[in-house]
Design an enzyme around this catalytic site. Structure first.
Site, PDB file in Angstrom:
ATOM      1  N   ASP A  13     -19.996 -24.343  95.766  1.00  0.00           N
ATOM      2  CA  ASP A  13     -19.916 -23.275  94.766  1.00  0.00           C
ATOM      3  C   ASP A  13     -21.219 -22.487  94.660  1.00  0.00           C
ATOM      4  O   ASP A  13     -21.229 -21.263  94.743  1.00  0.00           O
ATOM      5  CB  ASP A  13     -19.578 -23.842  93.377  1.00  0.00           C
ATOM      6  CG  ASP A  13     -18.238 -24.568  93.359  1.00  0.00           C
ATOM      7  OD1 ASP A  13     -17.312 -24.116  94.050  1.00  0.00           O
ATOM      8  OD2 ASP A  13     -18.130 -25.586  92.641  1.00  0.00           O
ATOM      9  N   ARG A  93     -25.412 -30.701  81.522  1.00  0.00           N
ATOM     10  CA  ARG A  93     -25.331 -29.230  81.568  1.00  0.00           C
ATOM     11  C   ARG A  93     -26.268 -28.506  80.614  1.00  0.00           C
ATOM     12  O   ARG A  93     -26.958 -27.573  81.017  1.00  0.00           O
ATOM     13  CB  ARG A  93     -23.887 -28.747  81.353  1.00  0.00           C
ATOM     14  CG  ARG A  93     -22.900 -29.171  82.437  1.00  0.00           C
ATOM     15  CD  ARG A  93     -23.429 -29.032  83.806  1.00  0.00           C
ATOM     16  NE  ARG A  93     -22.405 -29.215  84.831  1.00  0.00           N
ATOM     17  CZ  ARG A  93     -22.651 -29.469  86.100  1.00  0.00           C
ATOM     18  NH1 ARG A  93     -23.902 -29.591  86.513  1.00  0.00           N
ATOM     19  NH2 ARG A  93     -21.676 -29.594  86.966  1.00  0.00           N
ATOM     20  N   ASP A 122     -17.449 -26.870  82.584  1.00  0.00           N
ATOM     21  CA  ASP A 122     -18.862 -26.582  82.797  1.00  0.00           C
ATOM     22  C   ASP A 122     -19.232 -25.132  82.519  1.00  0.00           C
ATOM     23  O   ASP A 122     -20.320 -24.843  82.045  1.00  0.00           O
ATOM     24  CB  ASP A 122     -19.268 -26.995  84.212  1.00  0.00           C
ATOM     25  CG  ASP A 122     -19.301 -28.513  84.358  1.00  0.00           C
ATOM     26  OD1 ASP A 122     -19.525 -29.189  83.335  1.00  0.00           O
ATOM     27  OD2 ASP A 122     -19.085 -29.017  85.472  1.00  0.00           O
ATOM     28  N   SER A 171     -14.346 -32.460  94.827  1.00  0.00           N
ATOM     29  CA  SER A 171     -15.414 -31.779  94.103  1.00  0.00           C
ATOM     30  C   SER A 171     -16.165 -32.851  93.329  1.00  0.00           C
ATOM     31  O   SER A 171     -15.584 -33.582  92.525  1.00  0.00           O
ATOM     32  CB  SER A 171     -14.813 -30.753  93.152  1.00  0.00           C
ATOM     33  OG  SER A 171     -15.798 -30.370  92.219  1.00  0.00           O
TER      34      SER A 171
HETATM   35  N1  ARG Z   1     -14.331 -33.601  83.862  1.00  0.00           N
HETATM   36  C1  ARG Z   1     -15.723 -33.873  83.747  1.00  0.00           C
HETATM   37  C2  ARG Z   1     -16.350 -32.971  82.727  1.00  0.00           C
HETATM   38  O1  ARG Z   1     -15.786 -32.006  82.383  1.00  0.00           O
HETATM   39  C3  ARG Z   1     -16.439 -33.842  85.080  1.00  0.00           C
HETATM   40  C4  ARG Z   1     -16.558 -32.540  85.760  1.00  0.00           C
HETATM   41  C5  ARG Z   1     -17.261 -32.755  87.042  1.00  0.00           C
HETATM   42  N2  ARG Z   1     -17.410 -31.589  87.843  1.00  0.00           N
HETATM   43  C6  ARG Z   1     -17.085 -31.569  89.143  1.00  0.00           C
HETATM   44  N3  ARG Z   1     -17.328 -30.471  89.785  1.00  0.00           N
HETATM   45  N4  ARG Z   1     -16.518 -32.557  89.754  1.00  0.00           N
HETATM   46  O2  ARG Z   1     -17.410 -33.222  82.248  1.00  0.00           O
END
Ligand code: ARG
Length: 395
Positions: A13, A93, A122, A171
């Site tokens: 990404d 984050r 995110d 991912s």
């Molecule tokens: N679902 C989790 C969250 O929202 C993990 C997201 C992880 N991101 C990824 N690109 N795999 O915090």
């Protein structure tokens, strides 16, 4: 040329975003990689940033800050979103966003950027943290262009951007507190995650004998494992290895995302699973029945706000203050037993323990005179009993 500062992992990404910002927005790109314990090769990421044509790259080691300012409060809050997810990504984050803003101020940049899609959590976390800490406009090309993974891979390949094989399969986001694996075959919620989804947690040839370990807490913060004092980052690292080796820490659940989608999420969180289990248990021993009840609700709200990207929401800090006030007694040691990929608390002790074996015992010599209970029970149930007699046959 105007400058954009981009939170950069070197993955698919964010690599695509560098190219987009340069070619579609005519921006110089400054990349920022924040080390929150993801154990990537930071020289590789630096080289990747250069090869993509970024004008400069910043690598910031924020591991200690991540543990002290984000993970420790999460432990004290027993933070598990929907009772399962330890918030590894969600916690990192706001910290990464803060570092991006610091670099933007340093570099005199005009734009903040991230590589999140419009489907995930995110984007919310980055946007809200950027908005709280800066007035600069935000660009999120993956979301703005509505790109899917196939389009991204094609775009990257056309421009000679190297993509790791694992990135084509899943991912992944990982840091000291956990590893999240999404996408690919995992999108079929009925299919068991394949072995190559995991790297921290042993699934085959698990030790046949149980493994015992102790975690000691001081004011709700883990400070020692097996009676050895450890520094904050080292302690979590160590438990990830010990518990991961025992096969502990795999989570597989359906999660309600901020934007209203449900997603199938798979995690490896060996240290987080053990530490939160132990911390919760120690609280039950050292908090009163009333504290235990309300704190569960506060914990749940803390996790919810953090998950939803509302780290900077005043309510999150208010709840934090409540939680902090409750932690001075959460001091003591918890014994864990790991076997067959499961972890269980098998012992606990604390100088602040409210558990009194001398009065609780069913054996002889209890200090608790049972006869005192009869009057209590009578008064406790009087109103309910009366209501049943008077109102039972009324509509
Ligand atoms: N679902 C989790 C969250 O929202 C993990 C997201 C992880 N991101 C990824 N690109 N795999 O915090």
């Amino acid at each position: 040329m105007a400058k954009a500062v981009l939170a950069f992992s070197g993955g698919l990404d964010t690599s695509v975003v560098v190219k987009y910002l340069q070619s579609e927005h005519n921006l110089d790109v400054v990349t920022v990689t924040v080390d929150v314990g993801q154990c990537d090769d930071y020289d590789d990421i630096n080289a990747k940033s250069k090869s993509l044509g970024a004008v400069s790259h910043h690598n910031i080691d924020a591991r200690l800050e991540f543990v002290e300012e984000y993970i420790h409060p999460a432990i004290q809050a027993n933070a598990l979103y929907q009772d399962r997810y330890c918030l590894a990504t969600a916690l990192a984050r706001p910290l990464i966003a803060r570092k991006v803003i610091e670099v933007a101020n340093l570099e005199g940049a005009q734009v903040l950027a991230h590589g999140c899609s419009g489907k995930g959590n995110d984007q919310v976390r980055f946007d809200l943290a950027f908005m709280s800490g800066s007035n600069l406009p935000i660009l999120a090309p993956i979301r703005d262009k509505n790109l899917d993974r196939e389009a991204e891979i094609a775009y990257a390949e056309e421009r000679g951007v190297h993509i790791e094989n694992v990135a084509k399969k899943f991912s992944i986001d990982q840091n000291l507190w956990g590893r999240a694996i999404e996408g690919g075959v995992l999108e079929d919620a009925y299919i068991e995650p394949p072995d190559d989804a995991f790297i921290w947690t042993r699934r085959r040839h698990l030790p046949t004998e149980p493994i015992y370990t102790t975690i000691s807490f001081d004011g709700g913060i883990p400070v020692a494992v097996d009676d050895t004092q450890m520094k904050p980052v080292e302690l979590i690292d160590h438990l990830n290895r010990v518990a991961g080796d025992a096969g502990v820490g795999i989570v597989d659940h359906i999660e309600d995302r901020t934007v209203g989608l449900k997603s199938r999420e798979v995690y490896e969180t060996p240290a987080a699973t053990c530490i939160i289990e132990a911390h919760m248990d120690l609280e039950k021993m050292t908090h009163t029945i009333h504290q235990n009840r309300l704190k569960r609700m506060m914990d749940d709200e803390w996790a919810r706000l953090t998950y939803l990207g509302l780290w900077d929401e005043p309510l999150r800090r208010d709840i934090d203050a409540f939680i902090q006030r409750s932690q001075h007694v959460v001091t003591g040691t918890v014994r864990l037993r790991m076997q067959g990929g499961a972890v269980r608390v098998v012992g606990r002790k604390s100088e602040y323990s409210l558990y009194d074996a001398a009065s609780a015992t069913y054996g002889a010599g209890s200090t608790f005179d049972q006869r005192r209970a009869a009057g209590f029970v009578e008064l406790w149930g009087a109103q309910s009993a009366e209501a049943n007699k008077l109102q039972r046959y009324m509509k």
